[in-house]
Scaffold this motif. Structure first.
Motif, PDB file in Angstrom:
ATOM      1  N   PRO A  64      27.056  -6.894   8.865  1.00 47.94           N
ATOM      2  CA  PRO A  64      27.098  -8.274   9.374  1.00 47.94           C
ATOM      3  C   PRO A  64      25.319  -8.370  10.099  1.00 47.94           C
ATOM      4  CG  PRO A  64      29.810  -7.473   9.360  1.00 47.94           C
ATOM      5  CD  PRO A  64      28.139  -6.356   9.566  1.00 47.94           C
ATOM      6  N   ALA A  65      25.857  -8.215  11.107  1.00 44.32           N
ATOM      7  CA  ALA A  65      24.451  -8.628  11.694  1.00 44.32           C
ATOM      8  C   ALA A  65      23.811  -8.472  11.560  1.00 44.32           C
ATOM      9  CB  ALA A  65      24.482  -7.839  13.151  1.00 44.32           C
ATOM     10  N   ILE A  66      23.393  -7.912  10.425  1.00 41.52           N
ATOM     11  CA  ILE A  66      22.074  -7.841   9.481  1.00 41.52           C
ATOM     12  C   ILE A  66      22.026  -7.811   7.805  1.00 41.52           C
ATOM     13  CG2 ILE A  66      20.640  -5.815  11.857  1.00 41.52           C
ATOM     14  CD1 ILE A  66      21.168  -4.064   9.767  1.00 41.52           C
ATOM     15  N   HIS A  67      22.778  -7.936   7.900  1.00 42.12           N
ATOM     16  CA  HIS A  67      23.314  -8.290   6.270  1.00 42.12           C
ATOM     17  C   HIS A  67      22.660  -7.090   5.250  1.00 42.12           C
ATOM     18  CE1 HIS A  67      24.201 -12.438   7.116  1.00 42.12           C
ATOM     19  NE2 HIS A  67      23.206 -12.447   7.863  1.00 42.12           N
ATOM     20  N   LYS A  68      22.591  -6.212   5.739  1.00 45.61           N
ATOM     21  CA  LYS A  68      22.346  -5.229   4.674  1.00 45.61           C
ATOM     22  C   LYS A  68      23.310  -4.229   4.791  1.00 45.61           C
ATOM     23  CE  LYS A  68      17.578  -4.857   6.595  1.00 45.61           C
ATOM     24  NZ  LYS A  68      16.783  -4.595   6.863  1.00 45.61           N
ATOM     25  N   ASN A  69      23.617  -3.372   4.015  1.00 41.19           N
ATOM     26  CA  ASN A  69      24.110  -2.180   3.688  1.00 41.19           C
ATOM     27  C   ASN A  69      23.744  -0.323   3.788  1.00 41.19           C
ATOM     28  OD1 ASN A  69      26.446  -3.074   1.944  1.00 41.19           O
ATOM     29  ND2 ASN A  69      25.573  -3.888   0.259  1.00 41.19           N
ATOM     30  N   ILE A  70      24.110   0.344   4.036  1.00 41.04           N
ATOM     31  CA  ILE A  70      24.190   1.376   4.836  1.00 41.04           C
ATOM     32  C   ILE A  70      24.925   2.108   4.194  1.00 41.04           C
ATOM     33  CG2 ILE A  70      22.489   0.958   7.144  1.00 41.04           C
ATOM     34  CD1 ILE A  70      25.176   1.315   7.989  1.00 41.04           C
ATOM     35  N   THR A  71      24.245   3.740   4.298  1.00 36.48           N
ATOM     36  CA  THR A  71      25.107   4.889   3.785  1.00 36.48           C
ATOM     37  C   THR A  71      25.879   5.775   4.846  1.00 36.48           C
ATOM     38  OG1 THR A  71      24.243   4.950   1.473  1.00 36.48           O
ATOM     39  CG2 THR A  71      25.774   6.750   2.355  1.00 36.48           C
ATOM     40  N   THR A  72      26.563   5.863   5.466  1.00 37.57           N
ATOM     41  CA  THR A  72      27.620   6.323   6.424  1.00 37.57           C
ATOM     42  C   THR A  72      28.141   8.066   6.060  1.00 37.57           C
ATOM     43  OG1 THR A  72      29.802   5.907   6.100  1.00 37.57           O
ATOM     44  CG2 THR A  72      28.696   5.260   7.771  1.00 37.57           C
ATOM     45  N   TYR A  73      28.412   8.606   6.467  1.00 39.43           N
ATOM     46  CA  TYR A  73      28.122  10.687   6.425  1.00 39.43           C
ATOM     47  C   TYR A  73      29.975  10.783   7.137  1.00 39.43           C
ATOM     48  CZ  TYR A  73      24.291  10.898   4.053  1.00 39.43           C
ATOM     49  OH  TYR A  73      22.869   9.884   3.330  1.00 39.43           O
ATOM     50  N   GLU A  74      30.864  10.795   6.674  1.00 42.86           N
ATOM     51  CA  GLU A  74      32.038  11.028   6.881  1.00 42.86           C
ATOM     52  C   GLU A  74      32.567  13.042   7.738  1.00 42.86           C
ATOM     53  OE1 GLU A  74      35.433   8.871   8.437  1.00 42.86           O
ATOM     54  OE2 GLU A  74      34.665   8.162   5.811  1.00 42.86           O
ATOM     55  N   TYR A  75      32.550  13.788   8.132  1.00 44.33           N
ATOM     56  CA  TYR A  75      31.203  15.886   7.900  1.00 44.33           C
ATOM     57  C   TYR A  75      32.759  16.116   8.871  1.00 44.33           C
ATOM     58  CZ  TYR A  75      29.431  19.752   7.752  1.00 44.33           C
ATOM     59  OH  TYR A  75      28.990  20.934   7.248  1.00 44.33           O
ATOM     60  N   GLY A  76      33.858  16.299   8.097  1.00 42.52           N
ATOM     61  CA  GLY A  76      34.986  16.949   8.607  1.00 42.52           C
ATOM     62  C   GLY A  76      36.094  16.381   9.219  1.00 42.52           C
ATOM     63  N   LYS A  77      37.116  17.383   9.519  1.00 41.59           N
ATOM     64  CA  LYS A  77      38.529  16.585   9.119  1.00 41.59           C
ATOM     65  C   LYS A  77      38.858  15.786  10.933  1.00 41.59           C
ATOM     66  CE  LYS A  77      38.561  16.504   4.902  1.00 41.59           C
ATOM     67  NZ  LYS A  77      38.262  14.771   3.915  1.00 41.59           N
ATOM     68  N   SER A  78      38.158  16.123  12.210  1.00 38.13           N
ATOM     69  CA  SER A  78      39.165  15.958  13.359  1.00 38.13           C
ATOM     70  C   SER A  78      39.208  14.476  13.050  1.00 38.13           C
ATOM     71  CB  SER A  78      38.487  16.983  14.476  1.00 38.13           C
ATOM     72  OG  SER A  78      38.398  16.810  15.313  1.00 38.13           O
ATOM     73  N   GLU A  79      40.293  14.771  14.811  1.00 36.93           N
ATOM     74  CA  GLU A  79      40.439  12.723  15.084  1.00 36.93           C
ATOM     75  C   GLU A  79      39.090  12.701  16.017  1.00 36.93           C
ATOM     76  OE1 GLU A  79      41.978  10.330  13.875  1.00 36.93           O
ATOM     77  OE2 GLU A  79      42.443  11.932  12.209  1.00 36.93           O
ATOM     78  N   ARG A  80      38.592  14.175  16.748  1.00 35.77           N
ATOM     79  CA  ARG A  80      37.631  13.882  17.891  1.00 35.77           C
ATOM     80  C   ARG A  80      36.316  14.214  16.424  1.00 35.77           C
ATOM     81  NH1 ARG A  80      38.255  18.762  21.531  1.00 35.77           N
ATOM     82  NH2 ARG A  80      36.692  17.320  23.283  1.00 35.77           N
ATOM     83  N   LYS A  81      35.831  12.766  17.745  1.00 35.99           N
ATOM     84  CA  LYS A  81      34.620  12.348  16.703  1.00 35.99           C
ATOM     85  C   LYS A  81      33.526  12.413  17.116  1.00 35.99           C
ATOM     86  CE  LYS A  81      37.395   9.657  13.776  1.00 35.99           C
ATOM     87  NZ  LYS A  81      37.496   8.378  12.455  1.00 35.99           N
ATOM     88  N   ILE A  82      32.579  12.720  16.642  1.00 33.29           N
ATOM     89  CA  ILE A  82      30.665  12.807  17.672  1.00 33.29           C
ATOM     90  C   ILE A  82      30.269  11.555  16.334  1.00 33.29           C
ATOM     91  CG2 ILE A  82      28.637  13.926  18.628  1.00 33.29           C
ATOM     92  CD1 ILE A  82      30.811  16.005  19.090  1.00 33.29           C
ATOM     93  N   LEU A  83      29.349  10.670  17.420  1.00 29.93           N
ATOM     94  CA  LEU A  83      28.557   9.839  16.650  1.00 29.93           C
ATOM     95  C   LEU A  83      27.307  10.794  16.445  1.00 29.93           C
ATOM     96  CD1 LEU A  83      28.033   7.222  14.602  1.00 29.93           C
ATOM     97  CD2 LEU A  83      27.300   6.078  17.103  1.00 29.93           C
ATOM     98  N   LEU A  84      25.882  11.192  15.081  1.00 33.40           N
ATOM     99  CA  LEU A  84      25.447  10.918  14.903  1.00 33.40           C
ATOM    100  C   LEU A  84      24.367  10.720  14.046  1.00 33.40           C
ATOM    101  CD1 LEU A  84      25.533  14.885  13.349  1.00 33.40           C
ATOM    102  CD2 LEU A  84      25.722  14.401  15.757  1.00 33.40           C
ATOM    103  N   VAL A  85      22.730  10.482  15.195  1.00 30.97           N
ATOM    104  CA  VAL A  85      22.348   8.836  15.279  1.00 30.97           C
ATOM    105  C   VAL A  85      21.119   9.677  14.653  1.00 30.97           C
ATOM    106  CG1 VAL A  85      20.931   6.752  15.409  1.00 30.97           C
ATOM    107  CG2 VAL A  85      23.191   7.328  16.383  1.00 30.97           C
TER     108      VAL A  85
END
Length: 288
Positions: free
Chosen positions: A68-89
């Motif tokens: 919403p802050a930039i009024h744009k759509n992006i594509t996200t990727y969820e890789y793996g099933k663990s609840e311990r999550k790391i964000l990659l940029v």
């Protein structure tokens, strides 16, 4: 003050026809050449997903996320099933699967990852973007997919991670790889590559500040580093031809709880797949 850091957003050599066009426009009108340079600076190159990244691309759960802050759509990727999550940029002209070797190793160590194609990158919509949109995307992803234990960013993604933490991203640790640093230097270097006078960099900065209603120098990585208390691992190659190692050293100096790991001979992108680098990352995730 660090030495000038090469522009992390402009990895490829600028074609001679563009340099000649820039000089011609500068001769005609400073306003025209500023608009031309701004368009170049904010337009990433969209690459096809390389074969080496296809496994992560195919095994990830891909979704479209509205920011919403930039009024744009992006594509996200969820890789793996663990609840311990790391964000990659990823960095400029990169993709959400670019850090796949790091992601694979993280999965082997009990984590899952969430990454994304930044605006105008990969499968995300748009043709132009700027760092503030990377940051807005990170903060929205945290709302939808967080919390994250760690954030890892490469190049412009490293700058974006530090700024996102400054702006409220809550992680226990951060890792930045080949990160750029001082925005003023980045703009000056870009203008220099176009064969233009340095005064155009000031015009370019003013152009972006008016267009996006931000202060460009506020996004310098070392400034964000000064406000970050969590442990941050800074990884940089001494032979990086695109972002001077001085950028990483300068950022590290301004961190309250920083670790600096310098490599040799890996440049700006091979560093992402180097086993010694990946081991350092995994070891850092395990430290208390």
């Amino acid at each position: 003050m660090a030495k000038k850091a090469t522009n992390p957003t402009q990895s490829l050599k600028i074609p001679q026809v563009i340099i000649l066009s820039s000089k011609l426009l500068a001769f005609i009108s400073p306003k025209l050449v500023t608009s031309f340079a701004a368009k170049l600076f904010t337009t990433p190159i969209k690459h096809k997903v390389p074969k080496r990244e296809l496994e992560m691309d195919q095994k990830s759960t891909k979704k479209t996320l509205f920011v919403p802050a930039i009024h744009k759509n992006i594509t996200t990727y969820e890789y793996g099933k663990s609840e311990r999550k790391i964000l990659l940029v990823h960095g400029w002209s990169g993709r959400g699967t670019q850090l796949f070797k790091i992601a694979d190793e993280l999965l082997q160590n009990g984590y899952s990852t969430v990454s994304f194609d930044a605006p105008a990158h990969g499968k995300s919509e748009g043709k132009t973007t700027i760092m503030s949109e990377f940051i807005a995307s990170i903060l929205e992803i945290e709302k939808q997919y967080g919390p994250f234990e760690i954030a890892i960013g490469h190049s412009l993604g490293g700058m974006s991670v530090l700024n996102a933490i400054k702006d409220g991203l809550e992680v226990k640790k951060a890792i930045i790889i080949g990160s750029g640093d001082i925005v003023h230097d980045i703009l000056e270097e870009f203008v220099s590559k176009l064969g233009l006078q340095s005064e155009i960099s000031n015009r370019l900065r003013e152009h972006f500040e008016n267009q996006y209603q931000v202060k460009m120098d506020d996004f310098s990585a070392y400034r964000a580093a000064q406000k970050i208390q969590i442990p941050v691992l800074v990884i940089h190659d001494k032979d990086d031809p695109e972002v001077s190692v001085e950028a990483g050293i300068h950022i590290h100096k301004h961190l309250h709880n920083g670790n600096l790991f310098l490599t040799e001979g890996l440049g700006h992108r091979k560093i992402l797949g180097n086993q010694n680098v990946i081991k350092k990352i995994i070891d850092f995730t395990k430290t208390t």
